[in-house]
Design a protein around this motif. Structure first.
Motif, short mmCIF file in Angstrom:
data_model
loop_
_atom_site.label_atom_id
_atom_site.label_comp_id
_atom_site.label_asym_id
_atom_site.label_seq_id
_atom_site.Cartn_x
_atom_site.Cartn_y
_atom_site.Cartn_z
N VAL A 116 42.38 32.04 34.06
CA VAL A 116 42.74 31.98 35.48
C VAL A 116 44.20 32.38 35.60
O VAL A 116 45.08 31.72 35.05
CB VAL A 116 42.52 30.56 36.05
N LEU A 117 44.47 33.49 36.30
CA LEU A 117 45.83 34.00 36.45
C LEU A 117 46.26 33.90 37.91
O LEU A 117 45.61 34.46 38.80
CB LEU A 117 45.90 35.46 35.99
N HIS A 118 47.37 33.21 38.16
CA HIS A 118 47.92 33.06 39.50
C HIS A 118 49.15 33.95 39.65
O HIS A 118 50.14 33.79 38.94
CB HIS A 118 48.31 31.60 39.74
N LEU A 119 49.08 34.89 40.60
CA LEU A 119 50.25 35.71 40.95
C LEU A 119 50.95 35.02 42.11
O LEU A 119 50.33 34.73 43.14
CB LEU A 119 49.82 37.12 41.35
N TYR A 120 52.24 34.77 41.95
CA TYR A 120 52.97 34.00 42.96
C TYR A 120 54.40 34.53 43.10
O TYR A 120 54.83 35.43 42.38
CB TYR A 120 53.01 32.53 42.55
N LYS A 121 55.12 33.94 44.06
CA LYS A 121 56.55 34.20 44.21
C LYS A 121 57.24 32.91 44.62
O LYS A 121 56.67 32.09 45.36
CB LYS A 121 56.81 35.30 45.26
N GLN A 122 58.46 32.75 44.13
CA GLN A 122 59.25 31.60 44.52
C GLN A 122 59.53 31.66 46.03
O GLN A 122 59.71 32.73 46.59
CB GLN A 122 60.59 31.59 43.77
N GLY A 123 59.55 30.52 46.68
CA GLY A 123 59.87 30.47 48.11
C GLY A 123 58.66 30.58 49.02
O GLY A 123 58.81 30.47 50.24
N ILE A 124 57.47 30.77 48.46
CA ILE A 124 56.25 30.78 49.27
C ILE A 124 55.56 29.44 49.07
O ILE A 124 55.05 29.15 47.97
CB ILE A 124 55.31 31.94 48.87
N LEU A 163 49.86 37.29 48.65
CA LEU A 163 50.11 36.07 47.88
C LEU A 163 49.73 34.84 48.70
O LEU A 163 49.89 34.84 49.92
CB LEU A 163 51.59 36.00 47.48
N PRO A 164 49.24 33.82 48.04
CA PRO A 164 48.96 33.76 46.60
C PRO A 164 47.70 34.56 46.23
O PRO A 164 46.82 34.77 47.07
CB PRO A 164 48.75 32.27 46.34
N THR A 165 47.64 34.98 44.97
CA THR A 165 46.48 35.69 44.44
C THR A 165 46.05 35.02 43.14
O THR A 165 46.90 34.71 42.30
CB THR A 165 46.79 37.17 44.17
N ILE A 166 44.77 34.81 43.00
CA ILE A 166 44.22 34.29 41.74
C ILE A 166 43.15 35.25 41.24
O ILE A 166 42.23 35.63 41.98
CB ILE A 166 43.62 32.88 41.91
N PHE A 167 43.31 35.68 39.98
CA PHE A 167 42.31 36.50 39.30
C PHE A 167 41.65 35.65 38.22
O PHE A 167 42.32 34.89 37.52
CB PHE A 167 42.94 37.74 38.66
N VAL A 168 40.33 35.80 38.07
CA VAL A 168 39.58 35.09 37.04
C VAL A 168 38.98 36.11 36.08
O VAL A 168 38.33 37.07 36.51
CB VAL A 168 38.46 34.22 37.65
N TYR A 169 39.21 35.91 34.79
CA TYR A 169 38.76 36.86 33.76
C TYR A 169 37.91 36.16 32.71
O TYR A 169 38.08 34.97 32.44
CB TYR A 169 39.94 37.50 33.04
N ARG A 170 37.06 36.94 32.09
CA ARG A 170 36.33 36.52 30.88
C ARG A 170 36.04 37.76 30.05
O ARG A 170 35.56 38.75 30.57
CB ARG A 170 35.03 35.80 31.24
N HIS A 171 36.37 37.68 28.77
CA HIS A 171 36.22 38.83 27.86
C HIS A 171 37.00 40.03 28.37
O HIS A 171 36.59 41.18 28.16
CB HIS A 171 34.75 39.21 27.67
N GLY A 172 38.11 39.80 29.07
CA GLY A 172 38.94 40.88 29.57
C GLY A 172 38.46 41.49 30.87
O GLY A 172 39.14 42.36 31.44
N ASP A 173 37.30 41.07 31.35
CA ASP A 173 36.74 41.60 32.60
C ASP A 173 37.03 40.65 33.75
O ASP A 173 36.91 39.42 33.60
CB ASP A 173 35.22 41.79 32.48
N MET A 174 37.38 41.22 34.91
CA MET A 174 37.62 40.38 36.08
C MET A 174 36.29 39.88 36.64
O MET A 174 35.39 40.65 36.91
CB MET A 174 38.38 41.15 37.16
#
Length: 240
Positions: A116-124, A163-174
């Motif tokens: 589980v990868l969360h893309l974020y920015k400070q201040g949001i 943002l925010p964005t969350i990507f979920v992966y398994r075996h390198g595939d989204m």
């Protein structure tokens, strides 16, 4: 006179009827027979040593007494390997990564590892809230790999509106993606609601039986219905 140890069909019949004694086996024949039994046992073990723990349990009734010791040895080896993998794949925290870490941390995360990868920015504020929720979920689900990354260090020029964005992966595939504040329901997002979202993608094995947000919506609708006067109440009010 016919040799009783001679390999003939007639002698085989006489042996079966007990007229002739069992055929005497030479030392070479005895060694050959033992070698065949050993090879047969090894072939059985080889068949089962490639099985998973579940498959070994399913086929347990098919084992002979001679196989049991060897099969049990392989079962213990499999169990030890499974425990080692479980310990190795315990994460328990949200790890900060950059774009340079992506391939190693996501694509090469390991077999059957959910990421589980969360893309974020400070201040949001919503990004901050989600990072807090993910920290709690990482402790609750240590077999899932939780990552976070400042959006533009992971994806150059990634727009803040996503943002925010969350990507979920398994075996390198989204396997799933959640993009933008509306998907998360804004600052009212609760940790169990995020848990439910991630469980629907397969990243978590939740014990929640239904979407917690649905319960809130149901209570809200019930409250609205109770606060709206019925037609009968309106008619009685008009009569007064």
């Amino acid at each position: 006179m016919q040799d009783p140890n001679e390999d003939t069909e007639w002698n085989d019949i006489l042996r079966k009827k007990g007229i002739l004694p069992p055929k005497e086996t030479s030392k070479e024949e005895e060694e050959e027979r033992e070698q065949e039994e050993l090879l047969q046992q090894q072939s059985v073990v080889k068949t089962y040593e490639s099985m998973t723990l579940e498959e070994l349990e399913e086929n347990e009734d098919e084992f002979s007494d001679d196989d049991e010791a060897a099969i049990e040895m392989y079962r213990q080896q499999r169990l030890a390997q499974w425990k080692a993998n479980e310990l190795k794949n315990v994460f328990g925290e949200v790890k900060e990564i950059s774009g340079q870490d992506y391939i190693q941390e996501v694509n090469k995360a390991g077999e059957d590892i959910w990421v589980v990868l969360h893309l974020y920015k400070q201040g949001i504020p919503l990004c901050t809230l989600i990072n807090q929720h993910l920290s709690a979920l990482a402790r609750k689900f240590p077999q899932t790999k939780f990552l976070k990354s400042i959006s533009t260090t992971c994806i150059p020029n990634y727009p803040d509106r996503n943002l925010p964005t969350i990507f979920v992966y398994r075996h390198g595939d989204m396997r799933a993606q959640f993009i933008g504040p509306l998907v998360f329901g804004g600052m009212n997002l609760k940790a169990d609601e995020l848990e439910w979202k991630l469980s629907e993608s397969g990243a978590l094995k939740t014990e929640l039986e239904e979407n917690p947000h649905k319960q809130i919506q149901d209570k809200l609708m019930t409250s609205i219905r109770c606060s709206i006067p019925s037609k009968r109440d309106s008619d009685d009010s008009d009569d007064d």
